[in-house]
Motif scaffolding. Structure first.
Motif, PDB file in Angstrom:
ATOM      1  N   PHE A  28      60.067  -7.579   2.857  1.00  0.00           N
ATOM      2  CA  PHE A  28      60.608  -7.808   4.200  1.00  0.00           C
ATOM      3  C   PHE A  28      60.797  -9.298   4.452  1.00  0.00           C
ATOM      4  CE2 PHE A  28      60.086  -8.664   8.710  1.00  0.00           C
ATOM      5  CZ  PHE A  28      60.925  -7.727   9.296  1.00  0.00           C
ATOM      6  N   TYR A  29      59.800 -10.096   4.105  1.00  0.00           N
ATOM      7  CA  TYR A  29      59.844 -11.537   4.327  1.00  0.00           C
ATOM      8  C   TYR A  29      61.027 -12.174   3.601  1.00  0.00           C
ATOM      9  CZ  TYR A  29      58.134 -16.377   4.461  1.00  0.00           C
ATOM     10  OH  TYR A  29      58.014 -17.736   4.655  1.00  0.00           O
ATOM     11  N   LEU A  30      61.171 -11.852   2.323  1.00  0.00           N
ATOM     12  CA  LEU A  30      62.259 -12.427   1.534  1.00  0.00           C
ATOM     13  C   LEU A  30      63.615 -11.906   1.992  1.00  0.00           C
ATOM     14  CD1 LEU A  30      60.708 -12.338  -2.058  1.00  0.00           C
ATOM     15  CD2 LEU A  30      60.975 -14.311  -0.542  1.00  0.00           C
ATOM     16  N   LEU A  31      63.681 -10.626   2.319  1.00  0.00           N
ATOM     17  CA  LEU A  31      64.955 -10.032   2.721  1.00  0.00           C
ATOM     18  C   LEU A  31      65.477 -10.644   4.007  1.00  0.00           C
ATOM     19  CD1 LEU A  31      67.016  -7.931   1.867  1.00  0.00           C
ATOM     20  CD2 LEU A  31      65.710  -6.207   3.128  1.00  0.00           C
ATOM     21  N   THR A  32      64.611 -10.825   5.003  1.00  0.00           N
ATOM     22  CA  THR A  32      65.069 -11.430   6.259  1.00  0.00           C
ATOM     23  C   THR A  32      65.452 -12.893   6.052  1.00  0.00           C
ATOM     24  OG1 THR A  32      62.748 -11.874   6.860  1.00  0.00           O
ATOM     25  CG2 THR A  32      63.766  -9.877   7.758  1.00  0.00           C
ATOM     26  N   GLY A  33      64.706 -13.600   5.188  1.00  0.00           N
ATOM     27  CA  GLY A  33      65.065 -14.983   4.889  1.00  0.00           C
ATOM     28  C   GLY A  33      66.413 -15.083   4.193  1.00  0.00           C
ATOM     29  N   VAL A  34      66.678 -14.183   3.245  1.00  0.00           N
ATOM     30  CA  VAL A  34      67.957 -14.183   2.532  1.00  0.00           C
ATOM     31  C   VAL A  34      69.100 -13.808   3.477  1.00  0.00           C
ATOM     32  CG1 VAL A  34      69.293 -12.990   0.756  1.00  0.00           C
ATOM     33  CG2 VAL A  34      66.962 -13.750   0.266  1.00  0.00           C
ATOM     34  N   ILE A  35      68.880 -12.820   4.340  1.00  0.00           N
ATOM     35  CA  ILE A  35      69.918 -12.439   5.307  1.00  0.00           C
ATOM     36  C   ILE A  35      70.256 -13.618   6.214  1.00  0.00           C
ATOM     37  CG2 ILE A  35      70.395 -11.000   7.336  1.00  0.00           C
ATOM     38  CD1 ILE A  35      68.844  -8.752   5.922  1.00  0.00           C
ATOM     39  N   ALA A  36      69.237 -14.355   6.647  1.00  0.00           N
ATOM     40  CA  ALA A  36      69.481 -15.536   7.483  1.00  0.00           C
ATOM     41  C   ALA A  36      70.323 -16.559   6.728  1.00  0.00           C
ATOM     42  CB  ALA A  36      68.148 -16.154   7.904  1.00  0.00           C
TER      43      ALA A  36
END
Length: 247
Positions: free
Chosen positions: A99-107
């Motif tokens: 979740f942490y990496l996915l939201t950072g990548v989406i941003a």
């Protein structure tokens, strides 16, 4: 949920993902600022939309771990230590880091498509706002997983963070907003099977008389004192970040 009273050893044992992430922040910060080949590491990993367009797709991930200013790395690491542990326990280690990496990548993807192609960027803020987006979803739609007091604390800090986002001249607004939006949007999927944080905590009570009539009053007073310390710490870091204009 947000009050940290563990020792360093118990924190490291109970929240290994948070510990590793903060360690990566600090190690890379020291490397790019003080150690040999630091500039090369920064140049290779910093967010750069033109470079991504030319095939450097790793730059959608690597900026999440890089910080060049002292206030920047301290504020983001402190935020992760405060807001991450409850979610690491609620989601589990694998789902939390995903979740942490996915939201950072989406941003970072949002900034790639909507941001200035000539501006470089770095920092974990997008992923941290992803965590806040999940908390926002909890406050609005999953009150069974967060109590009212902690919900109010989250909303207060979120409002402060959003105000800072728009008043500070050196902030990646798109990363903050899309980190928050992606966190709230992904929350229902990642919260499947989640349990309240308090139901998963295990700790040993300090040695004290079994029938102490002031036991719970003392614990409440200690909790309030710790809450004040947390608020003072947050206020100092926020003020430092505003003055430095690098959060």
């Amino acid at each position: 949920m947000f009050i940290r009273n563990e020792t360093f050893y118990s924190f490291r044992r109970n929240y290994p993902i948070i510990t590793v992430l903060v360690a990566i922040h600090l190690i890379l910060f020291l490397w790019i600022n003080f150690l040999p080949m630091g500039r090369w590491v920064l140049t290779l990993g910093i967010g750069n939309n033109l470079a991504v367009a030319n095939g450097d797709y790793w730059r959608l991930v690597t900026p999440i771990f890089l910080h060049i200013g002292t206030a920047h790395v301290l504020f983001n690491s402190f935020s992760l230590v405060i807001f991450g542990p409850a979610l690491e326990k609620m989601l589990g280690r694998f789902k939390f880091i995903l979740f942490y990496l996915l939201t950072g990548v989406i941003a970072n993807i949002a900034y790639f498509y909507l941001g200035d192609p000539y501006t470089q960027h770095l920092g974990a803020s997008g992923a941290i706002y992803g965590l806040l987006g999940l908390y926002l979803y909890l406050v609005v739609n999953r009150k069974d997983l967060i109590d009212q007091e902690n919900g109010q604390l989250v909303m207060t800090i979120l409002i402060i963070g959003l105000v800072m986002t728009f008043v500070n001249s050196n902030i990646n607004i798109l990363a903050h907003l899309f980190g928050l939006i992606s966190g709230a949007a992904l929350a229902p999927l990642f919260l499947i099977g989640a349990k309240p944080f308090y139901a998963q905590r295990s700790f040993v009570e300090p040695s004290e008389p079994v029938f102490n009539p002031n036991r719970w009053q003392n614990k409440q007073r200690n909790k309030k004192r710790l809450s004040k310390v947390i608020w003072i710490g947050l206020a100092i870091l926020i003020l430092y970040g505003i003055l430095s204009q690098i959060i």
